[in-house]
Design an enzyme around this catalytic site. Structure first.
Site, PDB file in Angstrom:
ATOM      1  N   LYS A 125       1.768   2.182  -6.586  1.00  0.00           N
ATOM      2  CA  LYS A 125       1.512   3.247  -5.619  1.00  0.00           C
ATOM      3  C   LYS A 125       2.676   4.223  -5.487  1.00  0.00           C
ATOM      4  O   LYS A 125       2.460   5.426  -5.294  1.00  0.00           O
ATOM      5  CB  LYS A 125       1.118   2.676  -4.255  1.00  0.00           C
ATOM      6  CG  LYS A 125       2.063   1.672  -3.644  1.00  0.00           C
ATOM      7  CD  LYS A 125       1.456   1.078  -2.371  1.00  0.00           C
ATOM      8  CE  LYS A 125       2.354   0.001  -1.773  1.00  0.00           C
ATOM      9  NZ  LYS A 125       2.405  -1.211  -2.624  1.00  0.00           N
ATOM     10  N   ASN A 148       5.471   5.156   2.786  1.00  0.00           N
ATOM     11  CA  ASN A 148       6.106   3.935   2.302  1.00  0.00           C
ATOM     12  C   ASN A 148       7.069   4.183   1.147  1.00  0.00           C
ATOM     13  O   ASN A 148       7.897   3.341   0.827  1.00  0.00           O
ATOM     14  CB  ASN A 148       5.016   2.942   1.864  1.00  0.00           C
ATOM     15  CG  ASN A 148       5.544   1.551   1.611  1.00  0.00           C
ATOM     16  OD1 ASN A 148       6.104   0.921   2.497  1.00  0.00           O
ATOM     17  ND2 ASN A 148       5.378   1.066   0.394  1.00  0.00           N
ATOM     18  N   HIS A 194       1.558 -10.325  -0.181  1.00  0.00           N
ATOM     19  CA  HIS A 194       1.723 -10.263   1.277  1.00  0.00           C
ATOM     20  C   HIS A 194       0.756 -11.190   2.028  1.00  0.00           C
ATOM     21  O   HIS A 194       0.371 -10.893   3.158  1.00  0.00           O
ATOM     22  CB  HIS A 194       1.540  -8.823   1.782  1.00  0.00           C
ATOM     23  CG  HIS A 194       2.528  -7.852   1.213  1.00  0.00           C
ATOM     24  ND1 HIS A 194       3.882  -8.075   1.229  1.00  0.00           N
ATOM     25  CD2 HIS A 194       2.337  -6.654   0.600  1.00  0.00           C
ATOM     26  CE1 HIS A 194       4.501  -7.045   0.660  1.00  0.00           C
ATOM     27  NE2 HIS A 194       3.594  -6.195   0.255  1.00  0.00           N
TER      28      HIS A 194
END
Length: 462
Positions: A125, A148, A194
């Site tokens: 990303k 981010n 995660h």
């Protein structure tokens, strides 16, 4: 900065005064909100006070006065258990949101038609976000990039119909942004990650899907099963599939180094990645396909796209070309903190002198065994050395170098002895926390050591 005027006159609690948290507090204050900020680190509280932000102990606060809790994305919302501030907010019936949500509400208030491109995915990303921003800037657009990727979204200029925001979103940020509705949403891929924060793979995938659920148009990776399941649930009219495997109408796909536009059933070659070191590997071909799909939607022509691809510098620590020494190329892939990420690097090179190790993650490097024949020798650093040595035993020659200094020194020596093209690859397949505070510091150390080698020829700016 984007002042958060949509919260003018409201009292809000804020927890987490790291980089994005402090910016968020200042943006809320600039927009007329009354902010009470808190952090478990007293130094962060003191820094906020010097910036004019009111701080206080939210444990003893009257939560009935707060309309919202603005939570830093790094603070646990659900797993392994909610942070104490989240528990207090939930008990008081106070909504819990983050800085991406504040931006979304401000956009809805002041410029609801402002271009807003949001990007997520387990891998790729950041590169895709940077590449989208680069192509659009090169085409003459006013582009703001953040999220981010490292620049807090509220530190950017406010949304405007003449300005494009290109924003990377982690699953943590999406979880705190219930009204997220970008003009274009990009979901590249979904692989396990995660789970300590989201509990299950199903919940992690569901959070990722939220980024495209309300998007006016969606760019969806088609190379993994979970992403394909999301594609099946979406209206095809406003969805473009990208990747390596889906070449049917409605896709922009990579075929070798070529990127093909087949959105409407006409197969048109748009770009060629041959010789672009910052975009080598199949994973970057998918990233490029997603970025090119957005460029096409933004009416950027093929000539401008190709020119921008060739000038794209790439991102530090992501298969970053550092230097050459004779016939050896040194690659900094410190961002590869798990086997899935390292697999992309190993697949992209041959004759590899592989520096790996650190704080191992579940599964270690066992999934990488199919790539072991590409490795000439491995150099083990950090806490995972014993575990990784046992896996490599009998399959790959290895040296327990322990430290980055010794690993770089030995790999450079061995590369010179090969007298043939080779790659000294830092791709640790591990977290950095045993020896470094983060992967950036680890990668910077590798780069510094490499560039100090006698006779080295740097391939990027110092």
């Amino acid at each position: 900065m984007t002042p958060v005027t949509s919260f003018s006159g409201k009292a809000v609690a804020l927890f987490g005064l790291g980089g994005s948290g402090l910016v968020t507090a200042l943006a809320l204050k600039a927009g007329g909100a009354h902010v009470v900020a808190c952090d478990d680190n007293p130094a962060k509280m003191a820094e906020a006070q010097t910036k004019g932000v009111e701080t206080g102990d939210l444990r003893s606060a009257d939560w009935s006065r707060f309309s919202s809790l603005i939570l830093s994305p790094g603070v646990p919302l659900t797993h392994p258990e909610p942070h104490w501030s989240a528990k207090l907010a939930q008990a008081a019936g106070v909504e819990i949101i983050g800085d991406i949500e504040l931006f979304c509400r401000e956009r809805a208030k002041i410029a609801p038609n402002a271009p807003f491109i949001a990007i997520t995915g387990t891998n790729g990303k950041s590169t895709t976000t940077a590449l989208i921003a680069h192509i659009l800037r090169e085409a003459g657009h006013d582009v703001q990039m953040g999220g981010n990727i490292g620049t807090a979204i509220l530190s950017l200029k406010p949304p405007s119909e003449r300005r494009i925001h290109v924003i990377e979103c982690s699953s943590f940020q999406i979880d705190l942004a219930p009204s997220l509705a970008p003009s274009i949403g990009v979901l590249l891929n979904i692989t396990p990650d995660h789970l300590d924060r989201h509990g299950t793979m199903e919940e992690y995938a569901a959070i990722k899907e939220r980024l495209v659920a309300k998007a006016a148009k969606a760019i969806l990776g088609a190379d993994d099963a979970l992403s394909r399941a999301i594609i099946a649930r979406r209206p095809q009219a406003n969805t473009i599939r990208v990747g390596l495997t889906d070449r049917d109408a409605g896709s922009v796909y990579a075929q070798g180094s070529r990127i093909i536009d087949n959105r409407d059933g006409r197969v048109i070659e748009v770009a060629d990645l041959t010789g672009i070191g910052s975009l080598r590997g199949d994973h970057n071909a998918q990233n490029a396909a997603a970025a090119i799909a957005i460029a096409l939607l933004s009416d950027v022509d093929a000539v401008a796209i190709q020119r921008a691809l060739r000038s794209f510098p790439g991102l530090p620590h992501r298969m970053e070309e550092v230097a050459r020494l004779g016939e050896a190329l040194f690659i900094n892939d410190s961002k590869a903190t798990n086997a899935d990420s390292t697999e992309k690097a190993l697949a992209s090179f041959d004759n590899i002198l592989w520096i790996l190790g650190g704080k191992a993650k579940d599964g270690g490097i066992t999934p990488l065994k199919p790539y072991f024949p590409k490795v000439r020798k491995a150099y083990l650093i950090g806490a995972a050395s014993d575990e990784f040595a046992a896996i490599l035993e009998g399959a790959v020659p290895y040296s327990r170098t322990s430290t980055m200094e010794k690993a770089v020194e030995q790999a450079a020596h061995d590369a010179a002895a090969i007298n043939a093209p080779s790659v000294v690859l830092l791709s640790p397949a591990c977290a950095s926390y045993d020896q470094y505070p983060n992967f950036e510091v680890r990668g910077d150390h590798f780069r510094t050591l490499v560039r100090a080698l006698p006779g080295i020829n740097p391939t990027r700016g110092a």
